[in-house]
Scaffold this active site. Structure first.
Site, PDB file in Angstrom:
ATOM      1  CG  ASP A 111      30.378  74.911  58.080  1.00  0.00           C
ATOM      2  OD1 ASP A 111      31.188  75.769  58.173  1.00  0.00           O
ATOM      3  OD2 ASP A 111      29.311  75.297  57.249  1.00  0.00           O
ATOM      4  CG  LEU A 139      37.600  78.916  60.830  1.00  0.00           C
ATOM      5  CD1 LEU A 139      36.285  79.309  60.151  1.00  0.00           C
ATOM      6  CD2 LEU A 139      37.849  77.430  60.819  1.00  0.00           C
ATOM      7  CE1 TYR A 235      48.151  85.893  51.577  1.00  0.00           C
ATOM      8  CE2 TYR A 235      49.956  85.636  49.881  1.00  0.00           C
ATOM      9  CZ  TYR A 235      48.933  85.118  51.099  1.00  0.00           C
ATOM     10  OH  TYR A 235      48.855  83.703  51.237  1.00  0.00           O
TER      11      TYR A 235
END
Length: 398
Positions: A111, A139, A235
């Site tokens: 993680d 990420l 967005y």
């Protein structure tokens, strides 16, 4: 076993190891054919290195600049009876090809939001590389456990302030569908910022600086997508946009810290591509299908590897970087070409169930989606027996 694609909703639940390897090989060959990146990076940490843009960043650094690469990700291995994740097979293939070329390549599985993974990464850098000169932050995760408080945050894809009507393609039934997205609560916005904003990127850079493993002149970049007015409601003006704006704020502090060492920090804006993340967004399959159609007709269509290799060569390590007024590096200018956006906007309202395949490149979208999981790759024999139990020899498991 013989592995065929099995799609449920917006996820393909099967993956093909040989296909993933072929996909990685194709990207490596693209970079090699384009030639070396002048003054490129030599020791690179990629956080989120196993798929999409992060994988392309790792490939571009290694095969475009002969860089040693350390990749961080969270993937699942396969067994003799069950396939692993695409990112696992991508990494196994990448490490194989990098090693064959005499390049250092090590990966950490865990993680990336956790302190434990940050500390293990620092140990590996100290042991093997000394320092890194580029940190790529790529990420994409739906949840984050905060390393200090232990609180679990979940990101939400919603508009802010008012409900929004969205057109999209139901990718299962292949029909146009109108959906209403209700506005995010303040709590949902805060959670989304906690997962997708700049705090974790800042924590990574602070940890690396404190440990002395960032070289003088080191650069860092975080990848983002901004889009144009068609996607703005969901967005830039939505809960995710709040996280993007947080990224724009956090980069200022990171840039200041790195500038003291002769380095730099930038948010890099990349074009819309098919990823596991984008396929979950109601309107994106329709937008991408239209965008592909228009950009392919213009000869300007690009995928992850073309985008990231271009970003390195032109902007991160180029003499005249494409910068916007906010100081972001831009690689999405071909998507934002007014001619392209006007055409997409015109077609957007014209698409019906009867003309999906005529007005859009939905078939190209579907192919790209399956390619993420190792399917639809030219030259791969999908009738052949394949062993899903593939090892990553230099993997550090946290």
């Amino acid at each position: 076993m013989i592995i065929k694609p099995r799609v449920r909703g917006f996820i393909c639940v099967s993956t093909h190891p040989t296909g993933c390897e072929a996909n990685v090989r194709e990207q490596i060959e693209y970079v090699k054919a384009r030639g070396p990146i002048a003054n490129g990076p030599k020791k690179v940490l990629v956080i989120g290195a196993s798929t999409g843009y992060g994988l392309a960043a790792r490939i571009s650094a290694a095969f475009g600049s002969d860089a040693a690469t350390l990749g961080v990700f969270f993937e699942r291995a396969g067994s003799e009876t069950k396939a692993g994740t695409a990112g696992w097979y991508n990494t196994a293939a990448f490490e194989k090809f990098a090693t064959e070329q005499g390049l250092y390549a090590t990966s950490i599985n865990g993680d990336a939001f956790s302190d434990a993974v940050k500390q293990r990464t620092i140990e590996v850098i100290k042991r093997d590389l000394g320092q890194v000169d580029l940190v790529v932050y790529s990420l994409a995760a739906p949840k984050r456990t905060h390393p200090k408080s232990g609180e679990v945050f979940s990101s939400t894809l919603k508009p802010v302030g008012q409900a929004v009507n969205l057109r999209g393609i139901d990718t299962d039934k292949e029909v146009i569908r109108e959906t209403v997205l209700e506005p995010a609560t303040q709590d949902e916005i805060d959670h989304t910022v906690a997962v997708m904003g700049g705090e974790d990127w800042q924590m990574w850079i602070d940890a690396l600086l404190e440990a002395g493993v960032l070289a003088d002149g080191a650069k860092t970049t975080a990848f983002t997508y901004l889009g144009e007015k068609i996607t703005h409601d969901i967005y830039w003006n939505g809960s995710i946009g709040a996280a993007k704006k947080d990224l724009d704020q956090k980069v200022l502090g990171i840039r200041e810290k790195l500038a003291a060492k002769g380095g730099d920090a930038r948010v890099s804006v990349l074009k819309a591509v098919v990823t596991q993340a984008s396929s979950a967004i109601p309107m994106m399959p329709l937008y991408l299908s239209l965008l592909f159609k228009v950009m392919k007709e213009k000869g300007t269509h690009e995928g992850c590897i073309e985008q990231v290799y271009g970003l390195y060569k032109d902007s991160l390590y180029g003499a005249a970087p494409h910068l916007d007024d906010e100081g972001r590096l831009r690689a999405d200018y071909k998507e934002l070409d007014p001619e392209v956006q006007d055409r997409v906007q015109t077609l957007w309202s014209q698409v019906t169930n009867d003309n999906i395949y005529e007005l859009t490149d939905f078939s190209g979208y579907k192919t790209d989606f399956l390619r993420l999981f190792g399917f639809e790759i030219a030259g791969v024999d999908y009738e052949a027996d394949v062993n899903p139990d593939v090892q990553i020899p230099k993997l550090v498991q946290v």
